[in-house]
Design an enzyme around this catalytic site. Structure first.
Site, short mmCIF file in Angstrom:
data_model
loop_
_atom_site.label_atom_id
_atom_site.label_comp_id
_atom_site.label_asym_id
_atom_site.label_seq_id
_atom_site.Cartn_x
_atom_site.Cartn_y
_atom_site.Cartn_z
N GLY A 9 0.83 -1.21 0.00
CA GLY A 9 0.00 0.00 0.00
C GLY A 9 0.86 1.26 0.00
O GLY A 9 0.48 2.29 -0.57
N ASN A 10 2.05 1.15 0.62
CA ASN A 10 2.92 2.33 0.68
C ASN A 10 3.54 2.67 -0.65
O ASN A 10 4.05 3.77 -0.86
CB ASN A 10 4.03 2.10 1.70
N LYS A 122 -8.83 -5.88 12.34
CA LYS A 122 -8.12 -5.09 11.32
C LYS A 122 -8.66 -3.65 11.31
O LYS A 122 -9.83 -3.42 11.07
CB LYS A 122 -8.34 -5.77 9.97
N LYS A 207 -3.44 -8.81 1.94
CA LYS A 207 -3.01 -8.96 0.55
C LYS A 207 -1.79 -9.88 0.41
O LYS A 207 -1.62 -10.52 -0.61
CB LYS A 207 -2.76 -7.60 -0.10
N LYS A 265 3.65 -10.83 5.88
CA LYS A 265 4.58 -11.00 4.74
C LYS A 265 5.43 -12.24 4.95
O LYS A 265 5.63 -13.04 4.04
CB LYS A 265 5.49 -9.76 4.61
P1 ADP Z 1 2.79 -2.76 3.00
O1 ADP Z 1 1.89 -1.64 2.70
O2 ADP Z 1 3.93 -2.88 2.07
O3 ADP Z 1 2.06 -4.07 3.22
P2 ADP Z 1 3.23 -2.73 5.89
O4 ADP Z 1 3.19 -1.46 6.66
O5 ADP Z 1 2.09 -3.67 6.04
O6 ADP Z 1 3.50 -2.36 4.37
O7 ADP Z 1 4.57 -3.52 6.28
C1 ADP Z 1 5.85 -2.91 6.14
C2 ADP Z 1 6.31 -2.32 7.46
O8 ADP Z 1 6.58 -3.36 8.39
C3 ADP Z 1 7.60 -1.56 7.42
O9 ADP Z 1 7.43 -0.23 7.02
C4 ADP Z 1 8.11 -1.67 8.87
O10 ADP Z 1 7.85 -0.47 9.57
C5 ADP Z 1 7.28 -2.76 9.48
N1 ADP Z 1 8.01 -3.83 10.17
C6 ADP Z 1 7.56 -4.41 11.31
N2 ADP Z 1 8.40 -5.37 11.71
C7 ADP Z 1 9.43 -5.41 10.82
C8 ADP Z 1 10.61 -6.21 10.70
N3 ADP Z 1 10.91 -7.19 11.58
N4 ADP Z 1 11.44 -5.97 9.66
C9 ADP Z 1 11.16 -5.00 8.77
N5 ADP Z 1 10.05 -4.21 8.83
C10 ADP Z 1 9.17 -4.41 9.84
MG MG Z 2 0.59 -4.48 4.78
#
Ligand code: ADP
Ligand code: MG
Length: 313
Positions: A9-10, A122, A207, A265
């Site tokens: 999403g980012n 959520k 997603k 993820k």
């Molecule tokens: P997206 O929109 O890509 O799904 P998310 O916000 O759901 O993004 O997930 C990415 C974020 O996860 C990163 O910006 C980071 O702040 C966070 N994060 C949490 N734990 C971790 C980790 N162990 N390693 C890396 N990033 C992490």
């Molecule tokens: Mg996400």
């Protein structure tokens, strides 16, 4: 190679940015510049997030004086697939004019008895102070929960079970099209046990987990999870944080990661490599080609033996 890539999403809207259409379209153009160079040499199937967009459209619908009831979340999810899919189509057509590209409205089957319907967790939409949140919850039938200092609506995030359009995605990919699908994890639908009909439900699917299903059905060679950090860190957010360059699914499963962000993820990457025996890579969009090469990001494999040159931790 056949590559299934999830766009975070980012990639569409950075944290704190205003959700203007022009800003999102620029981000899509930047994302597609990265993805187009991969698509030149490989089959590419793209999924994408929709969290900020769902939140925005839900608030707009709730505030629409013409509507007695806001649009349900399945319908709003479909709207975001169309909107983001359209931006992606436009950008790919400009970058690769000779390549067929298609955006598919995609549904994801969930179970009606998924425990998340009883216990939604959520967060969607804006944050309110407690009183306003309680008033809105009563008026609109929302479940709310505290998110830091604010209160927000929470919805179910049911486990994705199957992608309704998976064989169609496969046909389009086999025909050489770049396929954009499963936006926002797909529109959550349940199948009626008696007549087999599908109906939409109020929920938002993760997603990354939906992407693992797509990648599995399509027998992808690699699944890329593209986000805004260079990869998965051990001890994330502490002075000792360390980028994990490569790990087996088993090693990652022994660690713990944040529920709403890195957790799904890592789970998606583990599920994919466990079901296919191939690799998944988590990392930042700007490194897309290096992620594919294995020279950036966190590569997740089933078995360390399949990765020559790997140093044991
Ligand atoms: P997206 O929109 O890509 O799904 P998310 O916000 O759901 O993004 O997930 C990415 C974020 O996860 C990163 O910006 C980071 O702040 C966070 N994060 C949490 N734990 C971790 C980790 N162990 N390693 C890396 N990033 C992490
Ligand atoms: Mg996400």
């Amino acid at each position: 190679m056949r590559i299934v890539a999830a766009l975070g999403g980012n990639a569409l809207l950075q944290r704190g940015e205003r959700p203007a259409a022009s800003i999102q379209r620029h981000h899509v153009d930047d994302a597609v510049a990265q993805l187009a160079s991969i698509a030149r040499d490989h089959e590419l199937i793209i999924t994408h997030g929709n969290g900020p967009q769902v939140g925005l459209l839900a608030v707009e619908s709730a505030n629409d004086p013409e509507l007695a009831q806001p649009y349900p979340l399945d319908v709003i999810g479909a709207q975001t697939q169309g909107m983001i899919g359209y931006w992606l189509l436009q950008a790919f057509t400009s970058a690769l004019p000779d390549r067929p590209v298609v955006a598919l409205v995609t549904r994801t089957i969930v179970h009606a008895d998924d425990p998340s319907f009883e216990h939604p967790t959520k967060f969607v939409g804006l944050g309110y102070d407690e009183l306003d949140a309680r008033r809105l919850a009563a008026a609109r039938g929302w479940t709310i929960a505290q998110d830091g200092a604010r209160w927000r609506r929470v919805v179910a995030s049911p486990e994705p079970y199957a992608i309704v359009e998976s064989s169609m995605i496969q046909k389009l990919a086999n025909d050489g099209a770049i396929v954009i699908c499963a936006g926002g994890g797909g529109i959550p639908v349940v199948r009626d046990v008696d007549d087999g009909r599908l109906s939409g439900v109020e929920g938002v699917i993760d997603k990354d987990l939906a992407t693992a299903l797509v990648a599995h059905h399509l027998k992808a060679d690699v699944m890329l999870i593209l986000t805004d950090v260079p990869g998965v860190y051990r001890d994330y957010g502490t002075p000792d944080q360390q980028l994990i360059r490569m790990a087996t699914a088993e090693e990652l499963r022994a660690m713990s990661f944040s529920d709403g962000s890195m957790g799904p993820k890592v789970e998606a990457a583990c599920r994919f490599v466990e079901s296919m025996g191939t690799r998944a890579v988590i990392g930042q969009l700007d490194d897309a080609e290096d992620l594919l090469e294995g020279t950036a990001g966190t590569t997740v494999v089933l078995d360390a033996q399949t990765c020559p040159g790997r140093k044991t931790p």
